[in-house]
Design an enzyme around this catalytic site. Structure first.
Site, PDB file in Angstrom:
ATOM      1  N   CYS A  60      69.489  62.377  42.779  1.00  0.00           N
ATOM      2  CA  CYS A  60      70.109  63.343  43.538  1.00  0.00           C
ATOM      3  C   CYS A  60      69.564  63.057  44.962  1.00  0.00           C
ATOM      4  O   CYS A  60      68.329  62.824  45.366  1.00  0.00           O
ATOM      5  CB  CYS A  60      69.545  64.499  43.329  1.00  0.00           C
ATOM      6  SG  CYS A  60      69.907  65.899  44.014  1.00  0.00           S
ATOM      7  N   GLN A  76      70.483  67.626  31.589  1.00  0.00           N
ATOM      8  CA  GLN A  76      69.873  66.746  32.829  1.00  0.00           C
ATOM      9  C   GLN A  76      68.701  67.248  33.359  1.00  0.00           C
ATOM     10  O   GLN A  76      68.680  68.516  33.818  1.00  0.00           O
ATOM     11  CB  GLN A  76      71.110  66.243  33.636  1.00  0.00           C
ATOM     12  CG  GLN A  76      70.416  65.235  34.482  1.00  0.00           C
ATOM     13  CD  GLN A  76      71.278  65.076  35.903  1.00  0.00           C
ATOM     14  OE1 GLN A  76      71.651  66.005  36.635  1.00  0.00           O
ATOM     15  NE2 GLN A  76      71.914  63.836  35.834  1.00  0.00           N
ATOM     16  N   ASN A  90      79.474  54.049  37.382  1.00  0.00           N
ATOM     17  CA  ASN A  90      79.915  55.412  37.994  1.00  0.00           C
ATOM     18  C   ASN A  90      79.977  55.054  39.564  1.00  0.00           C
ATOM     19  O   ASN A  90      79.344  54.260  40.059  1.00  0.00           O
ATOM     20  CB  ASN A  90      78.655  56.442  37.937  1.00  0.00           C
ATOM     21  CG  ASN A  90      78.954  57.731  38.616  1.00  0.00           C
ATOM     22  OD1 ASN A  90      78.007  57.992  39.259  1.00  0.00           O
ATOM     23  ND2 ASN A  90      80.114  58.262  38.443  1.00  0.00           N
ATOM     24  N   GLY A  91      81.010  55.692  39.892  1.00  0.00           N
ATOM     25  CA  GLY A  91      81.263  55.805  41.689  1.00  0.00           C
ATOM     26  C   GLY A  91      82.518  55.278  41.826  1.00  0.00           C
ATOM     27  O   GLY A  91      83.081  54.085  41.529  1.00  0.00           O
ATOM     28  N   GLU A  92      83.428  56.316  42.380  1.00  0.00           N
ATOM     29  CA  GLU A  92      84.497  55.887  43.222  1.00  0.00           C
ATOM     30  C   GLU A  92      85.550  55.492  42.158  1.00  0.00           C
ATOM     31  O   GLU A  92      86.510  54.722  42.566  1.00  0.00           O
ATOM     32  CB  GLU A  92      84.059  54.813  44.146  1.00  0.00           C
ATOM     33  CG  GLU A  92      84.754  54.939  45.425  1.00  0.00           C
ATOM     34  CD  GLU A  92      84.554  56.300  46.199  1.00  0.00           C
ATOM     35  OE1 GLU A  92      83.339  56.963  46.178  1.00  0.00           O
ATOM     36  OE2 GLU A  92      85.730  56.633  47.044  1.00  0.00           O
ATOM     37  N   PRO A 124      77.762  64.785  35.767  1.00  0.00           N
ATOM     38  CA  PRO A 124      77.338  66.047  36.052  1.00  0.00           C
ATOM     39  C   PRO A 124      77.391  66.226  37.639  1.00  0.00           C
ATOM     40  O   PRO A 124      77.350  65.171  38.320  1.00  0.00           O
ATOM     41  CB  PRO A 124      75.681  65.945  36.012  1.00  0.00           C
ATOM     42  CG  PRO A 124      75.777  64.154  36.044  1.00  0.00           C
ATOM     43  CD  PRO A 124      76.810  63.628  35.607  1.00  0.00           C
ATOM     44  N   MET A 125      77.772  67.509  37.988  1.00  0.00           N
ATOM     45  CA  MET A 125      78.084  67.825  39.311  1.00  0.00           C
ATOM     46  C   MET A 125      77.671  69.052  39.492  1.00  0.00           C
ATOM     47  O   MET A 125      78.163  70.236  39.107  1.00  0.00           O
ATOM     48  CB  MET A 125      79.454  67.761  39.888  1.00  0.00           C
ATOM     49  CG  MET A 125      79.944  66.230  39.864  1.00  0.00           C
ATOM     50  SD  MET A 125      81.676  65.943  40.185  1.00  0.00           S
ATOM     51  CE  MET A 125      82.019  66.728  41.779  1.00  0.00           C
ATOM     52  N   GLU A 126      76.373  69.351  40.074  1.00  0.00           N
ATOM     53  CA  GLU A 126      75.771  70.587  40.190  1.00  0.00           C
ATOM     54  C   GLU A 126      76.720  71.437  41.327  1.00  0.00           C
ATOM     55  O   GLU A 126      77.348  70.868  42.241  1.00  0.00           O
ATOM     56  CB  GLU A 126      74.444  70.340  40.964  1.00  0.00           C
ATOM     57  CG  GLU A 126      73.386  71.420  40.941  1.00  0.00           C
ATOM     58  CD  GLU A 126      73.401  72.332  42.097  1.00  0.00           C
ATOM     59  OE1 GLU A 126      73.409  71.741  43.211  1.00  0.00           O
ATOM     60  OE2 GLU A 126      72.880  73.487  41.821  1.00  0.00           O
ATOM     61  N   LYS A 184      69.963  58.336  34.926  1.00  0.00           N
ATOM     62  CA  LYS A 184      70.936  57.948  35.830  1.00  0.00           C
ATOM     63  C   LYS A 184      70.127  57.738  37.135  1.00  0.00           C
ATOM     64  O   LYS A 184      69.497  58.309  37.557  1.00  0.00           O
ATOM     65  CB  LYS A 184      71.859  59.270  35.994  1.00  0.00           C
ATOM     66  CG  LYS A 184      73.057  59.137  37.014  1.00  0.00           C
ATOM     67  CD  LYS A 184      73.915  60.167  36.724  1.00  0.00           C
ATOM     68  CE  LYS A 184      75.172  60.000  37.566  1.00  0.00           C
ATOM     69  NZ  LYS A 184      75.011  60.741  39.003  1.00  0.00           N
TER      70      LYS A 184
HETATM   71  C1  LIG Z   1      79.189  68.327  44.344  1.00  0.00           C
HETATM   72  C2  LIG Z   1      78.377  67.398  43.544  1.00  0.00           C
HETATM   73  C3  LIG Z   1      77.242  67.439  42.771  1.00  0.00           C
HETATM   74  C4  LIG Z   1      76.687  66.483  42.144  1.00  0.00           C
HETATM   75  N1  LIG Z   1      75.610  66.773  41.248  1.00  0.00           N
HETATM   76  C5  LIG Z   1      74.984  65.964  40.441  1.00  0.00           C
HETATM   77  C6  LIG Z   1      73.947  66.165  39.453  1.00  0.00           C
HETATM   78  O1  LIG Z   1      73.698  67.522  39.261  1.00  0.00           O
HETATM   79  N2  LIG Z   1      73.172  65.352  38.711  1.00  0.00           N
HETATM   80  C7  LIG Z   1      73.591  64.029  38.847  1.00  0.00           C
HETATM   81  O2  LIG Z   1      73.120  63.225  38.286  1.00  0.00           O
HETATM   82  N3  LIG Z   1      74.851  63.638  39.637  1.00  0.00           N
HETATM   83  C8  LIG Z   1      75.124  64.627  40.574  1.00  0.00           C
HETATM   84  N4  LIG Z   1      76.316  64.301  41.377  1.00  0.00           N
HETATM   85  C9  LIG Z   1      76.521  62.849  41.501  1.00  0.00           C
HETATM   86  C10 LIG Z   1      77.882  62.369  40.517  1.00  0.00           C
HETATM   87  O3  LIG Z   1      77.357  62.820  39.330  1.00  0.00           O
HETATM   88  C11 LIG Z   1      78.387  61.310  40.604  1.00  0.00           C
HETATM   89  O4  LIG Z   1      77.282  60.248  40.502  1.00  0.00           O
HETATM   90  C12 LIG Z   1      78.958  60.805  41.964  1.00  0.00           C
HETATM   91  O5  LIG Z   1      79.669  61.911  42.419  1.00  0.00           O
HETATM   92  C13 LIG Z   1      79.621  59.675  41.924  1.00  0.00           C
HETATM   93  O6  LIG Z   1      80.547  59.490  41.280  1.00  0.00           O
HETATM   94  P1  LIG Z   1      82.411  59.832  41.731  1.00  0.00           P
HETATM   95  O7  LIG Z   1      82.558  58.804  42.817  1.00  0.00           O
HETATM   96  O8  LIG Z   1      83.201  59.609  40.166  1.00  0.00           O
HETATM   97  O9  LIG Z   1      82.140  61.194  42.238  1.00  0.00           O
HETATM   98  C14 LIG Z   1      76.879  65.115  42.199  1.00  0.00           C
HETATM   99  C15 LIG Z   1      77.922  64.900  42.932  1.00  0.00           C
HETATM  100  C16 LIG Z   1      78.613  65.663  43.705  1.00  0.00           C
HETATM  101  C17 LIG Z   1      79.787  65.500  44.684  1.00  0.00           C
END
Ligand SMILES: Cc1cc2nc3c(=O)[nH]c(=O)nc-3n(C[C@H](O)[C@H](O)[C@H](O)COP(=O)(O)O)c2cc1C
Length: 319
Positions: free
Chosen positions: A100, A70, A201-203, A7-9, A141
């Site tokens: 968050c 979510q 999750n992450g990176e 999820p990415m808001e 999460k």
């Molecule tokens: C712009 C943005 C918005 C995000 N919005 C949410 C969200 O709505 N809910 C959530 O659980 N995580 C949110 N995250 C976190 C991501 O889901 C993820 O955990 C985080 O980016 C790490 O994963 P990555 O390194 O693959 O990007 C957001 C991250 C970014 C960068």
């Protein structure tokens, strides 16, 4: 192995989820967070932010990829009522956000700040679990902590004991923000401590990161966020590698077609003063993977008019 689109808001809306469902490789999507305060969320908001719920109660992208709803908040009762409504509308699962980092969210006691309080996290999960039918999974999460990377085993245990069906772990604390590295080894401690499935999750930006995350986290399911936005077929690449299948990654022309589709899909969805902003945002991430994206981004970054975008993106290919 399952791969989740994170999820990415403000980034991964339903248009994006539809496109990623069609690209393939993604097994599960999660909606952007829906905030629940002292009143349960309305049906109107649920359907607006997760329109997949109106797809004959299936909660999938058009190609059939399940979408989880979510929720974010700290009030166990209103979260439970909201979850019950989402489940009644057909949500494929209810996901609870305890990660968050946004100040406004944390100041109203939602998101990552709850990581300081495993008992409250347990209460929330338990209330939501009781409120939704047993066939609807309840997932959570978390990050590894708030200021420090601590309490993650307490939080994971509280979540599992409260009856959650799965836990996704973003392997950083709130204070770590989005800065590398991700502490995948901490996820392995969680895998060891609880018996529900754990998603790492992450990176993860490429196959090498995925291999290292897999080895360090001891997980077999992965959630990809920015890496998948930057490289839209990363899930397909990882699966092909995992299954020892030849795969030709998407080239820049394929990406241009996706941008064309995204522009026309989102053109009417946002006020005209935001025209093309979503395309620019995607290009910003695509630059991390495609060198061609940088001159393209520089070219369009000041565009505001439809005719300017349409001159470079071409006519609507789906029309
Ligand atoms: C712009 C943005 C918005 C995000 N919005 C949410 C969200 O709505 N809910 C959530 O659980 N995580 C949110 N995250 C976190 C991501 O889901 C993820 O955990 C985080 O980016 C790490 O994963 P990555 O390194 O693959 O990007 C957001 C991250 C970014 C960068």
């Amino acid at each position: 192995m399952r791969i989740f689109l994170a999820p990415m808001e403000g980034v991964i809306d339903h248009h994006f989820r539809t496109i990623y469902g069609d690209i393939g490789g993604v097994d599960i999507c999660v909606s952007e967070f829906l905030r629940v305060n002292d009143l349960p969320i309305s049906q109107k908001t649920l359907l607006r932010d997760c329109p997949e719920l109106s797809r004959s109660g299936l909660s999938t992208t058009p190609n059939g990829t399940p979408v989880r709803v979510q929720l974010l908040g700290s009030n166990p009762e209103t979260l439970a009522e909201s979850a019950a409504m989402a489940a009644a509308l057909g949500a494929s699962a209810i996901d609870l956000n305890f990660g968050c980092p946004a100040k406004t969210v944390n100041n109203s006691k939602g998101g990552a700040v709850l990581l300081k309080n495993p008992a409250l996290i347990g209460d929330i999960v338990s209330s939501v679990r009781k409120a939704v039918p047993s066939q609807t999974p309840v997932t959570a999460k978390i990050r590894l902590g708030f200021e420090e990377r601590n309490l993650y085993l307490d939080n994971a245990n509280a979540i599992a004991e409260a009856g959650a069906n799965e836990l996704c772990v973003h392997a950083r604390s709130k204070a770590d923000g989005y800065k590398p590295p991700a502490y995948w080894q901490c996820i392995a401690e969680i895998v060891d401590a609880i018996s529900i499935p754990v998603v790492a999750n992450g990176e993860i930006w490429n196959i090498k990161d995925w291999q290292q995350c897999k080895a360090e986290s001891a997980c077999s399911d992965f959630m990809l966020g920015r890496g998948l936005v930057a490289c839209p077929d990363l899930a397909l690449q990882i699966k092909a590698h995992n299954n020892k299948i030849d795969y030709q990654p998407l080239g820049w022309n394929d990406i241009l077609n996706l941008l064309n589709r995204f522009y026309y899909d989102t053109k009417e969805a946002y006020p005209s003063r935001f025209l093309g902003n979503r395309v620019k945002q995607w290009l910003f991430y695509l630059q991390m993977h495609y060198p061609e994206a940088t001159p393209f981004f520089e070219k369009i970054k000041r565009y505001k008019q439809a005719h300017e975008f349409e001159a470079v993106l071409g006519t609507d290919l789906s029309a």
